[in-house]
Design an enzyme around this catalytic site. Structure first.
Site: not given
Ligand code: NDP
Length: 276
Positions: A73, A48, A43, A106
């Site tokens: 996402k 990120y 994930d 997200h």
């Protein structure tokens, strides 16, 4: 490893490996350790900034693509049809993949009011075959209801903060009625106080397991999906080793009593495009 069948009939591992806050330069090693220890779902997210490292770890692992389940996402700053399409192509390139298994919005970011349009982009990506399933993250019931009214495809998952201190019962019930899996983020309350709860410690001792394993097992028996994160090899191993024991209904009830509406993250209705 347990697998679940999503509402579009594809299968997804019950447990995956989360990589939020793992810097790109460290993520390759963490993901490699996870894959060596049997994790098959990962994930990540545009936000990120570690999709490139995740992609490199996937490439090095040499595991047949169809055995992996990769989620990413679209971030809040990329809502809207065209921006989402661009974000998706960038993610795909960084991950060095031809398709992703699951693509999520997200956060709904209500103040922008673009999540419906963003979801339409996800629907088109799904129809094109570049994503095998689409879903959402941090959606309250009222956001899901809007999607239900204004779009065609039911999300397969809603990935939300969930742990014994924030059990999300109402949302779980809604998701169950609508064949949406609830996927728990920060399933371990980000390694915080819940691991020290005496009741959890007692249950752990009884099963010869750790507090983290008991909590992850609780999620499984709640029929949630989980994506615990760790950069510590022993914990990476520990967190996947939860399929050989079962909590009793009395133990499940005991954990239910810890619910107290505490969040580590933002309430989705308060997340705006400039806040984290
Ligand atoms: P987690 O609940 O997974 O907790 C991670 C923390 O717990 C780390 O500090 C880790 O330490 C520690 N930890 C992990 N395993 C153990 C263990 N067995 N015993 C003791 N401590 C442990 O929090 P996250 O917030 O990372 O959530 C998991 C994933 O969910 C994220 O990585 C991300 O993929 C996703 N997520 C999604 C969000 C969204 O908005 N959709 C928001 C937040 C997360 P260490 O690494 O040092 O071992």
């Amino acid at each position: 490893m347990d697998e679940v069948q999503l509402n579009n009939q594809i299968t997804m591992p019950r447990l995956g490996f989360g990589v939020y806050k793992v810097p790109n330069e460290d993520v390759q090693e963490a993901v490699s350790t996870a894959l060596k220890n049997g994790y098959r779902a990962l994930d990540t997210a545009q936000f990120y900034q570690n999709e490139a490292g995740v992609g490199e770890a996937i490439k090095q692992a040499n595991i047949p693509r169809e055995e992996l389940f990769i989620t990413t996402k679209v971030w809040n700053s990329h809502h809207g049809y065209d921006r989402t399409m661009e974000a998706f192509e960038e993610s795909l390139e960084k991950l060095q993949l031809d398709y992703v298994d699951l693509y999520l919005i997200h956060w709904p970011v209500p103040e922008q009011d673009k999540f419906v349009e963003t979801y339409r982009a996800l629907e088109d990506l799904y129809k094109s075959g570049k994503v095998k399933a689409i879903g959402v993250s941090n959606f309250h019931i009222h956001h899901l209801e809007r999607l239900q009214k204004e779009t065609d495809i039911t999300p397969v998952v809603n990935q939300v903060e969930c742990h014994p201190y924030l059990q999300q019962q109402e949302l779980k019930d809604y998701c169950k009625r609508n064949e949406i899996f609830l996927e728990s983020w920060s399933p371990l309350f980000r390694g915080g106080a819940v691991l020290q709860e005496q009741t959890i410690q007692d249950i752990a001792q009884k099963h010869q397991k750790t507090a983290a394993q008991v909590i992850l097992r609780w999620h499984v028996q709640e029929n949630s999906l989980i994506i615990p994160k760790s950069v510590t090899p022993s914990r990476i191993k520990e967190n996947i080793n939860i399929f050989d024991f079962k909590l009793s209904s009395a133990e499940m009830d005991t954990i239910q009593k810890l619910d107290q509406n505490i969040r580590v993250g933002k309430d989705p209705d308060e997340m705006n495009v400039t806040s984290l």
